[in-house]
Design a protein around this motif. Sequence first.
Motif, PDB file in Angstrom:
ATOM      1  N   LYS A  38      -3.071   2.157  14.766  1.00 15.68           N
ATOM      2  CA  LYS A  38      -2.586   2.448  13.421  1.00 15.68           C
ATOM      3  C   LYS A  38      -3.314   3.682  12.912  1.00 15.68           C
ATOM      4  CE  LYS A  38      -2.338   0.327   8.804  1.00 15.68           C
ATOM      5  NZ  LYS A  38      -2.654  -0.901   8.037  1.00 15.68           N
ATOM      6  N   THR A  41      -4.233   5.858   6.446  1.00 18.13           N
ATOM      7  CA  THR A  41      -3.250   5.867   5.368  1.00 18.13           C
ATOM      8  C   THR A  41      -3.018   7.288   4.871  1.00 18.13           C
ATOM      9  OG1 THR A  41      -4.929   5.593   3.652  1.00 18.13           O
ATOM     10  CG2 THR A  41      -4.001   3.579   4.638  1.00 18.13           C
ATOM     11  N   CYS A  71       6.834   3.990  11.634  1.00 18.13           N
ATOM     12  CA  CYS A  71       6.453   3.360  10.361  1.00 18.13           C
ATOM     13  C   CYS A  71       6.931   1.913  10.367  1.00 18.13           C
ATOM     14  CB  CYS A  71       7.084   4.111   9.191  1.00 18.13           C
ATOM     15  SG  CYS A  71       6.394   5.752   8.922  1.00 18.13           S
ATOM     16  N   ARG A  72       6.017   0.989  10.104  1.00 18.44           N
ATOM     17  CA  ARG A  72       6.351  -0.427  10.063  1.00 18.44           C
ATOM     18  C   ARG A  72       6.161  -0.930   8.628  1.00 18.44           C
ATOM     19  NH1 ARG A  72       3.006  -1.920  15.623  1.00 18.44           N
ATOM     20  NH2 ARG A  72       4.191  -0.481  16.968  1.00 18.44           N
ATOM     21  N   GLN A  73       7.243  -1.369   8.061  1.00 19.30           N
ATOM     22  CA  GLN A  73       7.248  -1.772   6.666  1.00 19.30           C
ATOM     23  C   GLN A  73       6.160  -2.801   6.368  1.00 19.30           C
ATOM     24  OE1 GLN A  73       9.302  -0.333   4.486  1.00 19.30           O
ATOM     25  NE2 GLN A  73       8.402  -1.455   2.774  1.00 19.30           N
ATOM     26  N   GLY A  74       5.324  -2.481   5.385  1.00 22.62           N
ATOM     27  CA  GLY A  74       4.286  -3.408   4.973  1.00 22.62           C
ATOM     28  C   GLY A  74       3.087  -3.447   5.883  1.00 22.62           C
ATOM     29  N   SER A  75       3.080  -2.651   6.944  1.00 23.21           N
ATOM     30  CA  SER A  75       1.973  -2.692   7.894  1.00 23.21           C
ATOM     31  C   SER A  75       1.281  -1.339   8.028  1.00 23.21           C
ATOM     32  CB  SER A  75       2.481  -3.147   9.269  1.00 23.21           C
ATOM     33  OG  SER A  75       1.443  -3.145  10.213  1.00 23.21           O
ATOM     34  N   GLY A  76       2.057  -0.258   8.122  1.00 20.46           N
ATOM     35  CA  GLY A  76       1.461   1.060   8.295  1.00 20.46           C
ATOM     36  C   GLY A  76       2.213   1.879   9.323  1.00 20.46           C
ATOM     37  N   THR A  77       1.598   2.944   9.770  1.00 19.05           N
ATOM     38  CA  THR A  77       2.206   3.851  10.744  1.00 19.05           C
ATOM     39  C   THR A  77       1.407   3.799  12.036  1.00 19.05           C
ATOM     40  OG1 THR A  77       2.982   5.293   8.958  1.00 19.05           O
ATOM     41  CG2 THR A  77       2.948   6.227  11.174  1.00 19.05           C
TER      42      THR A  77
END
Length: 227
Positions: A38, A41, A71-77
């Motif tokens: 990951k 941010t 990009c994973r919604q609610g998790s990060g990139t």
Amino acid sequence: MTPSVDSPSGPPRQTRVRQTIEQLRARILGGEWPLGAKIPTEPQLVEALGVGRNTVREAVKALVHAGVLECRQGSGTYVVSTDELAGAVGRRLTDARMSEVVEVRRAFEVEAARLAALRRTPDDLAALDRALAAREAAWRTGRAEAFVEADADLHVAIVAAAHNAMLAELYASVGGALRDTVAHAIGPDLTPERYVDHGRLVAAIRAGDPDRAADEAGAFLEAPTGA
């Protein structure tokens, strides 16, 4: 106060975006953010790279579009590829018909086998023997996932024996996608009718017979279940 990189006195916007993309790519290729990791941010990237939020956002978006980041919604990139070509080809092969994927494999693997028969060294032959033995051992375990990896390792060794740097780089770029097609062809269970012997292929390379090596490499790619 020193103007920020994103200030009017700084470089043009598109130049900043390109520079930021290169910085992100360098950190990925350098191993700071390995495959599956990951990334920091958006605020952390702004601070680390010294550019504005919009520049970071555009650079990340470009690498997402290239298939390097996801990009994973609610998790990060996350880093999903270290190679933009691999990401693009992977997406294309995912959407391709199986017959098209087999044709791509033939384009790489038949020529690689032919060149390997002409250029293999004693070290290459030793590597091929090890890879072939590992492939056979993986089949005997009955674990499809292990066999797919061992099969891929053998094909990588054949490409390496061709001693063509561009071919090896291109093959590495599509290797993940092609491995997925092998897994699809093999299925979840290793059954006798799906076994494909690669011993004759390695023997042809050892014998220095490019025509036979090419024929052997192409033969198992004729059938949709060939690995």
